[in-house]
Motif scaffolding. Structure first.
Motif, PDB file in Angstrom:
ATOM      1  N   UNK A   2       0.832  -1.195   0.000  1.00 22.95           N
ATOM      2  CA  UNK A   2       0.000   0.000   0.000  1.00 22.95           C
ATOM      3  C   UNK A   2       0.870   1.250   0.000  1.00 22.95           C
ATOM      4  N   UNK A   3       0.528   2.208  -0.874  1.00 21.77           N
ATOM      5  CA  UNK A   3       1.257   3.460  -0.917  1.00 21.77           C
ATOM      6  C   UNK A   3       0.423   4.579  -0.307  1.00 21.77           C
ATOM      7  N   UNK A   4       1.111   5.537   0.257  1.00 22.72           N
ATOM      8  CA  UNK A   4       0.503   6.674   0.936  1.00 22.72           C
ATOM      9  C   UNK A   4       1.006   7.940   0.263  1.00 22.72           C
ATOM     10  N   UNK A   5       0.094   8.869  -0.036  1.00 26.54           N
ATOM     11  CA  UNK A   5       0.508  10.160  -0.569  1.00 26.54           C
ATOM     12  C   UNK A   5       0.977  11.008   0.605  1.00 26.54           C
ATOM     13  N   UNK A   6       2.269  11.236   0.673  1.00 27.49           N
ATOM     14  CA  UNK A   6       2.885  11.875   1.832  1.00 27.49           C
ATOM     15  C   UNK A   6       3.289  13.302   1.500  1.00 27.49           C
ATOM     16  N   UNK A   7       2.803  14.253   2.293  1.00 31.85           N
ATOM     17  CA  UNK A   7       3.217  15.643   2.129  1.00 31.85           C
ATOM     18  C   UNK A   7       4.501  15.923   2.895  1.00 31.85           C
ATOM     19  N   UNK A   8       4.598  15.412   4.135  1.00 28.33           N
ATOM     20  CA  UNK A   8       5.753  15.723   4.977  1.00 28.33           C
ATOM     21  C   UNK A   8       5.729  14.811   6.194  1.00 28.33           C
ATOM     22  N   UNK A   9       6.907  14.512   6.712  1.00 34.11           N
ATOM     23  CA  UNK A   9       7.055  13.846   8.010  1.00 34.11           C
ATOM     24  C   UNK A   9       8.112  14.614   8.783  1.00 34.11           C
ATOM     25  N   UNK A  10       7.868  14.829  10.073  1.00 35.37           N
ATOM     26  CA  UNK A  10       8.794  15.655  10.854  1.00 35.37           C
ATOM     27  C   UNK A  10       8.868  15.159  12.289  1.00 35.37           C
ATOM     28  N   UNK A  11      10.079  15.278  12.844  1.00 37.62           N
ATOM     29  CA  UNK A  11      10.322  14.984  14.251  1.00 37.62           C
ATOM     30  C   UNK A  11      11.417  15.909  14.746  1.00 37.62           C
ATOM     31  N   UNK A  12      11.263  16.498  15.931  1.00 36.18           N
ATOM     32  CA  UNK A  12      10.120  16.377  16.853  1.00 36.18           C
ATOM     33  C   UNK A  12       9.047  17.431  16.576  1.00 36.18           C
ATOM     34  N   UNK A  13       7.820  17.069  16.869  1.00 34.63           N
ATOM     35  CA  UNK A  13       6.683  17.996  16.823  1.00 34.63           C
ATOM     36  C   UNK A  13       6.209  18.217  18.254  1.00 34.63           C
ATOM     37  N   UNK A  14       6.064  19.462  18.642  1.00 29.56           N
ATOM     38  CA  UNK A  14       5.672  19.776  20.020  1.00 29.56           C
ATOM     39  C   UNK A  14       4.412  20.633  20.087  1.00 29.56           C
ATOM     40  N   UNK A  15       3.717  20.806  18.956  1.00 28.60           N
ATOM     41  CA  UNK A  15       2.579  21.725  18.918  1.00 28.60           C
ATOM     42  C   UNK A  15       1.255  21.068  18.547  1.00 28.60           C
ATOM     43  N   UNK A  16       1.256  19.795  18.219  1.00 28.39           N
ATOM     44  CA  UNK A  16       0.032  19.119  17.761  1.00 28.39           C
ATOM     45  C   UNK A  16      -0.236  17.904  18.640  1.00 28.39           C
ATOM     46  N   UNK A  17      -0.509  18.171  19.899  1.00 27.37           N
ATOM     47  CA  UNK A  17      -0.705  17.109  20.875  1.00 27.37           C
ATOM     48  C   UNK A  17       0.331  17.218  21.970  1.00 27.37           C
ATOM     49  N   UNK A  18       0.126  16.488  23.059  1.00 25.07           N
ATOM     50  CA  UNK A  18       1.036  16.582  24.202  1.00 25.07           C
ATOM     51  C   UNK A  18       2.354  15.849  23.971  1.00 25.07           C
ATOM     52  N   UNK A  19       3.410  16.346  24.573  1.00 18.81           N
ATOM     53  CA  UNK A  19       4.683  15.656  24.555  1.00 18.81           C
ATOM     54  C   UNK A  19       5.463  15.842  23.262  1.00 18.81           C
ATOM     55  N   UNK A  20       6.488  15.031  23.113  1.00 22.27           N
ATOM     56  CA  UNK A  20       7.367  15.059  21.943  1.00 22.27           C
ATOM     57  C   UNK A  20       6.844  14.034  20.947  1.00 22.27           C
ATOM     58  N   UNK A  21       6.491  14.491  19.734  1.00 22.04           N
ATOM     59  CA  UNK A  21       5.726  13.662  18.825  1.00 22.04           C
ATOM     60  C   UNK A  21       6.381  13.575  17.451  1.00 22.04           C
ATOM     61  N   UNK A  22       5.996  12.546  16.714  1.00 25.21           N
ATOM     62  CA  UNK A  22       6.302  12.453  15.296  1.00 25.21           C
ATOM     63  C   UNK A  22       5.075  12.948  14.533  1.00 25.21           C
ATOM     64  N   UNK A  23       5.294  13.756  13.515  1.00 30.22           N
ATOM     65  CA  UNK A  23       4.194  14.285  12.717  1.00 30.22           C
ATOM     66  C   UNK A  23       4.222  13.740  11.298  1.00 30.22           C
ATOM     67  N   UNK A  24       3.070  13.298  10.814  1.00 33.12           N
ATOM     68  CA  UNK A  24       2.938  12.776   9.456  1.00 33.12           C
ATOM     69  C   UNK A  24       1.785  13.525   8.787  1.00 33.12           C
ATOM     70  N   UNK A  25       2.081  14.198   7.662  1.00 31.60           N
ATOM     71  CA  UNK A  25       1.059  14.934   6.932  1.00 31.60           C
ATOM     72  C   UNK A  25       0.779  14.213   5.619  1.00 31.60           C
ATOM     73  N   UNK A  26      -0.469  13.823   5.406  1.00 28.32           N
ATOM     74  CA  UNK A  26      -0.845  13.128   4.181  1.00 28.32           C
ATOM     75  C   UNK A  26      -1.240  14.138   3.110  1.00 28.32           C
ATOM     76  N   UNK A  27      -1.017  13.780   1.860  1.00 30.82           N
ATOM     77  CA  UNK A  27      -1.234  14.686   0.732  1.00 30.82           C
ATOM     78  C   UNK A  27      -2.588  14.403   0.099  1.00 30.82           C
TER      79      UNK A  27
END
Length: 236
Positions: A2-27
């Motif tokens: 399965x393929x995913x249309x990916x806009x961006x992935x970033x680490x660390x994210x500290x603004x979209x939920x509590x704690x230190x997070x991984x962020x995945x943005x789908x396209x």
């Protein structure tokens, strides 16, 4: 595979939920909410397709600690097969990884209202793999703005109509009453800055949920300092 249309992935994210997070943005998103700050993720660009396994491999390679994964877009639920496979992989990674102190939660953002997401069997099965969702379209007039005294009450949300829906005990702990208490302590939605070097040169990403008017204020402040932005994702 399965393929995913990916806009961006970033680490660390500290603004979209509590704690230190991984962020995945789908396209890809056909909702096109007026005032959306992520217009660059609207077009479903086949050139951005990557195997879900590659995204899971990126997650597994992060140095940690990873206290949560936030999936946004674009509209994640417009790629249901890829989203479901990604969530299954994250849950397996969570179960197999030793996490002695802080468990990892999964938060998904969607522009669809929760009643619609919970209506079909396919999306209900996806919801069962999330700890919480932020559901509902962005409505610019319901973003209180940077000087509004209640700005902090929209922690992790862009506009007041959006709902944070906990779906598991961990989700309730992180996003239920605890989130309400945390919102009272916050000055308001926060934004972090990421600078990426790519084939087209340097690109600056703003990660988080600014209040209405924040980006225009930031742009004018930078221009007064002699820094002029090129194309931006929040303007047509």
């Amino acid at each position: 595979m399965t393929e995913l249309l990916l806009a961006k992935a970033h680490f660390p994210v500290t603004t979209l939920g509590p704690g230190i997070r991984a962020g995945i943005w789908m396209q890809g998103c056909t909702l096109h909410c007026p005032g959306c700050l992520s217009r660059d993720t609207w077009d479903a660009d086949p050139a951005k397709a990557v195997p879900v396994e590659a995204v899971l491999g990126w997650l597994a390679s992060l140095p940690g600690p990873v206290q949560g994964v936030t999936i946004s877009g674009g509209e994640p639920f417009q790629q249901p097969a890829a989203l479901a496979e990604l969530l299954r992989g994250i849950r397996t990674w969570r179960e197999e990884s030793p996490r002695e102190t802080i468990p990892l939660d999964i938060l998904v953002y969607s522009g669809y209202v929760y009643s619609r997401l919970s209506r079909s069997t396919e999306t209900r099965e996806i919801l069962e793999m999330c700890d919480a969702v932020v559901a509902g379209p962005y409505v610019d007039r319901l973003n209180p703005g940077g000087r509004h005294p209640q700005g902090g009450s929209l922690l992790w949300r862009g506009s007041a109509n959006q709902r944070i829906v906990p779906l598991t005990p961990l989700g309730q702990e992180r996003y239920g009453a605890a989130a309400g208490d945390m919102a009272k302590e916050e000055a308001g939605p926060r934004v972090q800055v990421s600078v990426d070097e790519g084939p087209e040169g340097r690109r600056v990403y703003y990660i988080g949920i600014p209040r209405r008017g924040d980006m225009e204020h930031l742009t004018s402040t930078l221009e007064r300092a002699g820094v002029r932005a090129g194309g931006v994702s929040w303007r047509p």
